[in-house]
Write a protein that holds these residues in place. Structure first.
Motif, mmCIF file in Angstrom:
data_model
loop_
_atom_site.group_PDB
_atom_site.id
_atom_site.type_symbol
_atom_site.label_atom_id
_atom_site.label_comp_id
_atom_site.label_asym_id
_atom_site.label_seq_id
_atom_site.Cartn_x
_atom_site.Cartn_y
_atom_site.Cartn_z
ATOM 1 N N THR A 154 4.844 8.488 -17.947
ATOM 2 C CA THR A 154 3.601 7.732 -18.182
ATOM 3 C C THR A 154 3.323 7.689 -19.673
ATOM 4 O O THR A 154 3.914 8.430 -20.455
ATOM 5 C CB THR A 154 2.418 8.407 -17.469
ATOM 6 O OG1 THR A 154 2.382 9.786 -17.852
ATOM 7 C CG2 THR A 154 2.550 8.323 -15.959
ATOM 8 N N GLY A 188 3.067 3.681 -14.901
ATOM 9 C CA GLY A 188 4.191 4.529 -15.289
ATOM 10 C C GLY A 188 5.462 4.089 -14.592
ATOM 11 O O GLY A 188 5.447 3.185 -13.747
ATOM 12 N N LYS A 189 6.565 4.725 -14.989
ATOM 13 C CA LYS A 189 7.870 4.492 -14.353
ATOM 14 C C LYS A 189 8.232 5.736 -13.578
ATOM 15 O O LYS A 189 7.927 6.846 -14.017
ATOM 16 C CB LYS A 189 8.953 4.330 -15.418
ATOM 17 C CG LYS A 189 9.185 2.990 -16.011
ATOM 18 C CD LYS A 189 9.564 1.914 -15.073
ATOM 19 C CE LYS A 189 10.986 1.972 -14.564
ATOM 20 N NZ LYS A 189 11.296 0.791 -13.727
ATOM 21 N N VAL A 190 8.905 5.540 -12.455
ATOM 22 C CA VAL A 190 9.364 6.701 -11.708
ATOM 23 C C VAL A 190 10.866 6.576 -11.453
ATOM 24 O O VAL A 190 11.376 5.475 -11.198
ATOM 25 C CB VAL A 190 8.525 6.883 -10.417
ATOM 26 C CG1 VAL A 190 8.643 5.697 -9.510
ATOM 27 C CG2 VAL A 190 8.890 8.149 -9.674
ATOM 28 N N TYR A 191 11.583 7.690 -11.603
ATOM 29 C CA TYR A 191 13.031 7.743 -11.390
ATOM 30 C C TYR A 191 13.328 8.777 -10.312
ATOM 31 O O TYR A 191 12.903 9.931 -10.446
ATOM 32 C CB TYR A 191 13.760 8.163 -12.677
ATOM 33 C CG TYR A 191 13.532 7.232 -13.837
ATOM 34 C CD1 TYR A 191 14.387 6.169 -14.091
ATOM 35 C CD2 TYR A 191 12.445 7.405 -14.686
ATOM 36 C CE1 TYR A 191 14.177 5.296 -15.149
ATOM 37 C CE2 TYR A 191 12.215 6.544 -15.752
ATOM 38 C CZ TYR A 191 13.082 5.492 -15.978
ATOM 39 O OH TYR A 191 12.859 4.638 -17.027
ATOM 40 N N PHE A 192 14.001 8.358 -9.257
ATOM 41 C CA PHE A 192 14.451 9.271 -8.212
ATOM 42 C C PHE A 192 15.933 9.526 -8.468
ATOM 43 O O PHE A 192 16.760 8.617 -8.287
ATOM 44 C CB PHE A 192 14.249 8.658 -6.830
ATOM 45 C CG PHE A 192 12.813 8.318 -6.515
ATOM 46 C CD1 PHE A 192 11.959 9.281 -5.993
ATOM 47 C CD2 PHE A 192 12.311 7.051 -6.757
ATOM 48 C CE1 PHE A 192 10.629 8.979 -5.707
ATOM 49 C CE2 PHE A 192 10.982 6.741 -6.486
ATOM 50 C CZ PHE A 192 10.144 7.708 -5.956
ATOM 51 N N THR A 213 8.471 11.240 -13.369
ATOM 52 C CA THR A 213 7.441 10.219 -13.599
ATOM 53 C C THR A 213 7.133 10.166 -15.092
ATOM 54 O O THR A 213 6.751 11.170 -15.690
ATOM 55 C CB THR A 213 6.154 10.559 -12.826
ATOM 56 O OG1 THR A 213 6.492 10.804 -11.466
ATOM 57 C CG2 THR A 213 5.156 9.418 -12.902
ATOM 58 N N VAL A 260 4.777 3.070 -10.961
ATOM 59 C CA VAL A 260 3.671 3.791 -10.355
ATOM 60 C C VAL A 260 2.355 3.348 -11.017
ATOM 61 O O VAL A 260 2.317 3.102 -12.229
ATOM 62 C CB VAL A 260 3.909 5.321 -10.424
ATOM 63 C CG1 VAL A 260 4.056 5.794 -11.847
ATOM 64 C CG2 VAL A 260 2.842 6.090 -9.703
ATOM 65 N N ARG A 271 17.347 5.730 -8.353
ATOM 66 C CA ARG A 271 16.528 4.585 -7.950
ATOM 67 C C ARG A 271 15.279 4.622 -8.827
ATOM 68 O O ARG A 271 14.770 5.698 -9.160
ATOM 69 C CB ARG A 271 16.103 4.689 -6.478
ATOM 70 C CG ARG A 271 17.229 4.829 -5.494
ATOM 71 C CD ARG A 271 18.001 3.580 -5.254
ATOM 72 N NE ARG A 271 17.204 2.521 -4.673
ATOM 73 C CZ ARG A 271 17.668 1.286 -4.412
ATOM 74 N NH1 ARG A 271 18.925 0.976 -4.684
ATOM 75 N NH2 ARG A 271 16.893 0.374 -3.883
ATOM 76 N N THR A 272 14.793 3.448 -9.198
ATOM 77 C CA THR A 272 13.624 3.403 -10.081
ATOM 78 C C THR A 272 12.445 2.750 -9.376
ATOM 79 O O THR A 272 12.603 2.095 -8.342
ATOM 80 C CB THR A 272 13.944 2.604 -11.359
ATOM 81 O OG1 THR A 272 14.243 1.264 -10.979
ATOM 82 C CG2 THR A 272 15.124 3.180 -12.090
ATOM 83 N N GLY A 273 11.279 2.939 -9.933
ATOM 84 C CA GLY A 273 10.082 2.309 -9.385
ATOM 85 C C GLY A 273 8.975 2.290 -10.402
ATOM 86 O O GLY A 273 9.115 2.839 -11.504
ATOM 87 N N LYS A 326 12.489 13.957 -9.081
ATOM 88 C CA LYS A 326 11.575 12.824 -9.235
ATOM 89 C C LYS A 326 10.934 12.959 -10.615
ATOM 90 O O LYS A 326 10.245 13.948 -10.880
ATOM 91 C CB LYS A 326 10.507 12.879 -8.140
ATOM 92 C CG LYS A 326 9.517 11.729 -8.209
ATOM 93 C CD LYS A 326 8.506 11.835 -7.081
ATOM 94 C CE LYS A 326 7.404 10.812 -7.262
ATOM 95 N NZ LYS A 326 6.308 11.025 -6.294
#
Lengths: 78, 78
Positions: free
Chosen positions: A9, A40-44, A7, B42, B38-40, A5
Protein backbone atom coordinates in the motif's frame (compact mmCIF):
# COMPACT_ATOMS: atom_id res chain seq x y z
CA UNK A 1 2.03 -25.84 -0.50
CA UNK A 2 2.41 -22.65 1.56
CA UNK A 3 1.88 -19.24 0.08
CA UNK A 4 2.88 -15.76 1.01
CA UNK A 5 0.31 -13.00 0.75
CA UNK A 6 2.04 -9.65 0.31
CA UNK A 7 -0.03 -6.46 0.41
CA UNK A 8 1.69 -3.31 -0.87
CA UNK A 9 0.00 0.00 0.00
CA UNK A 10 0.96 3.64 -0.13
CA UNK A 11 2.20 5.12 3.15
CA UNK A 12 -0.46 7.15 4.94
CA UNK A 13 1.50 10.35 4.27
CA UNK A 14 1.35 9.77 0.49
CA UNK A 15 -1.73 10.94 -1.40
CA UNK A 16 -3.67 8.09 -3.02
CA UNK A 17 -5.03 9.57 -6.25
CA UNK A 18 -6.65 6.31 -7.34
CA UNK A 19 -8.41 6.02 -3.98
CA UNK A 20 -9.73 9.56 -4.34
CA UNK A 21 -11.08 8.71 -7.80
CA UNK A 22 -12.93 5.76 -6.29
CA UNK A 23 -14.40 8.03 -3.57
CA UNK A 24 -15.69 10.41 -6.26
CA UNK A 25 -17.09 7.61 -8.41
CA UNK A 26 -18.91 5.94 -5.49
CA UNK A 27 -20.42 9.29 -4.45
CA UNK A 28 -21.58 9.86 -8.03
CA UNK A 29 -23.25 6.45 -7.83
CA UNK A 30 -25.19 7.70 -4.80
CA UNK A 31 -23.12 6.27 -1.93
CA UNK A 32 -22.90 9.37 0.28
CA UNK A 33 -21.59 7.40 3.28
CA UNK A 34 -18.09 6.92 1.83
CA UNK A 35 -15.38 8.68 3.88
CA UNK A 36 -12.11 7.55 2.35
CA UNK A 37 -10.64 4.92 0.05
CA UNK A 38 -7.03 3.66 0.02
CA UNK A 39 -5.81 1.26 -2.64
CA UNK A 40 -3.05 -1.34 -2.81
CA UNK A 41 -1.64 -4.30 -4.71
CA UNK A 42 -1.75 -7.83 -3.44
CA UNK A 43 0.55 -10.71 -4.47
CA UNK A 44 -0.26 -14.34 -3.69
CA UNK A 45 3.08 -16.15 -3.97
CA UNK A 46 3.01 -19.94 -3.99
CA UNK A 47 6.41 -21.36 -3.02
CA UNK A 48 8.31 -24.18 -1.35
CA UNK A 49 9.56 -23.59 2.19
CA UNK A 50 8.44 -19.98 2.32
CA UNK A 51 8.99 -17.75 5.33
CA UNK A 52 7.88 -14.28 6.41
CA UNK A 53 11.55 -13.26 6.22
CA UNK A 54 11.71 -14.28 2.55
CA UNK A 55 8.50 -12.32 1.88
CA UNK A 56 10.13 -9.21 3.33
CA UNK A 57 13.06 -9.73 0.94
CA UNK A 58 10.66 -9.94 -2.04
CA UNK A 59 9.18 -6.62 -0.90
CA UNK A 60 12.43 -4.78 -0.52
CA UNK A 61 14.10 -6.23 -3.64
CA UNK A 62 11.21 -6.21 -6.12
CA UNK A 63 7.65 -5.42 -5.11
CA UNK A 64 7.76 -2.09 -3.32
CA UNK A 65 9.37 1.31 -3.27
CA UNK A 66 10.40 2.00 0.33
CA UNK A 67 10.07 5.76 -0.16
CA UNK A 68 6.31 5.60 -0.74
CA UNK A 69 5.14 2.05 0.03
CA UNK A 70 4.41 -0.15 3.02
CA UNK A 71 4.43 -3.95 2.83
CA UNK A 72 2.43 -6.40 4.88
CA UNK A 73 3.59 -10.03 4.65
CA UNK A 74 1.43 -12.97 5.74
CA UNK A 75 2.24 -16.70 5.54
CA UNK A 76 -0.63 -19.12 4.89
CA UNK A 77 -0.96 -22.82 4.30
CA UNK A 78 1.53 -25.49 5.35
CA UNK B 1 -15.53 3.74 11.83
CA UNK B 2 -15.98 0.44 9.96
CA UNK B 3 -14.22 -0.26 6.74
CA UNK B 4 -14.70 -2.66 3.89
CA UNK B 5 -11.72 -4.47 2.48
CA UNK B 6 -12.37 -5.50 -1.11
CA UNK B 7 -9.86 -7.73 -2.91
CA UNK B 8 -10.25 -7.97 -6.68
CA UNK B 9 -8.34 -10.80 -8.37
CA UNK B 10 -8.37 -12.42 -11.79
CA UNK B 11 -10.40 -15.62 -12.05
CA UNK B 12 -8.25 -18.73 -11.92
CA UNK B 13 -9.06 -19.46 -15.57
CA UNK B 14 -7.63 -16.09 -16.68
CA UNK B 15 -3.90 -15.82 -17.29
CA UNK B 16 -2.16 -13.41 -14.94
CA UNK B 17 0.62 -11.84 -17.02
CA UNK B 18 1.76 -9.56 -14.21
CA UNK B 19 2.03 -12.54 -11.87
CA UNK B 20 4.11 -14.42 -14.44
CA UNK B 21 6.46 -11.42 -14.71
CA UNK B 22 6.93 -11.50 -10.95
CA UNK B 23 7.72 -15.24 -11.09
CA UNK B 24 10.40 -14.56 -13.72
CA UNK B 25 11.86 -11.62 -11.82
CA UNK B 26 12.04 -13.53 -8.52
CA UNK B 27 13.74 -16.48 -10.24
CA UNK B 28 16.26 -14.11 -11.82
CA UNK B 29 16.95 -12.81 -8.31
CA UNK B 30 17.83 -16.37 -7.30
CA UNK B 31 14.58 -17.54 -5.66
CA UNK B 32 14.21 -20.93 -7.32
CA UNK B 33 11.48 -22.08 -4.91
CA UNK B 34 8.76 -19.87 -6.46
CA UNK B 35 5.93 -21.91 -8.02
CA UNK B 36 3.30 -19.34 -9.01
CA UNK B 37 2.28 -15.74 -8.38
CA UNK B 38 -1.22 -14.28 -8.73
CA UNK B 39 -1.85 -10.56 -8.36
CA UNK B 40 -4.82 -8.45 -7.36
CA UNK B 41 -6.01 -5.01 -6.28
CA UNK B 42 -7.15 -4.22 -2.79
CA UNK B 43 -9.46 -1.35 -1.75
CA UNK B 44 -9.81 -0.24 1.88
CA UNK B 45 -13.10 1.67 1.98
CA UNK B 46 -13.86 3.69 5.13
CA UNK B 47 -17.58 4.38 5.42
CA UNK B 48 -20.52 4.92 7.75
CA UNK B 49 -22.86 1.98 8.31
CA UNK B 50 -21.12 -0.29 5.83
CA UNK B 51 -22.26 -3.83 5.10
CA UNK B 52 -20.93 -6.78 3.12
CA UNK B 53 -23.94 -6.38 0.83
CA UNK B 54 -22.92 -2.80 0.02
CA UNK B 55 -19.37 -3.98 -0.66
CA UNK B 56 -20.71 -6.47 -3.20
CA UNK B 57 -22.56 -3.60 -4.91
CA UNK B 58 -19.32 -1.57 -5.12
CA UNK B 59 -17.70 -4.59 -6.79
CA UNK B 60 -20.37 -5.17 -9.36
CA UNK B 61 -21.00 -1.48 -10.14
CA UNK B 62 -17.48 -0.08 -10.14
CA UNK B 63 -14.49 -2.10 -9.01
CA UNK B 64 -14.54 -5.31 -11.02
CA UNK B 65 -15.26 -6.80 -14.40
CA UNK B 66 -17.41 -9.89 -13.80
CA UNK B 67 -16.11 -11.55 -16.96
CA UNK B 68 -12.54 -11.81 -15.68
CA UNK B 69 -12.55 -10.81 -11.99
CA UNK B 70 -13.49 -12.28 -8.62
CA UNK B 71 -14.26 -10.10 -5.60
CA UNK B 72 -13.75 -10.91 -1.94
CA UNK B 73 -15.49 -8.54 0.48
CA UNK B 74 -14.59 -8.31 4.20
CA UNK B 75 -16.04 -6.00 6.84
CA UNK B 76 -13.72 -4.80 9.64
CA UNK B 77 -13.93 -2.45 12.60
CA UNK B 78 -17.08 -1.13 14.28
Amino acid sequence: MPFLKITVTLKKSVEDAEGQSVVKALKLLGYENIKDVRTGKVYFIELENGSIEEGREFCSKLLSNPVINECKVELDGN
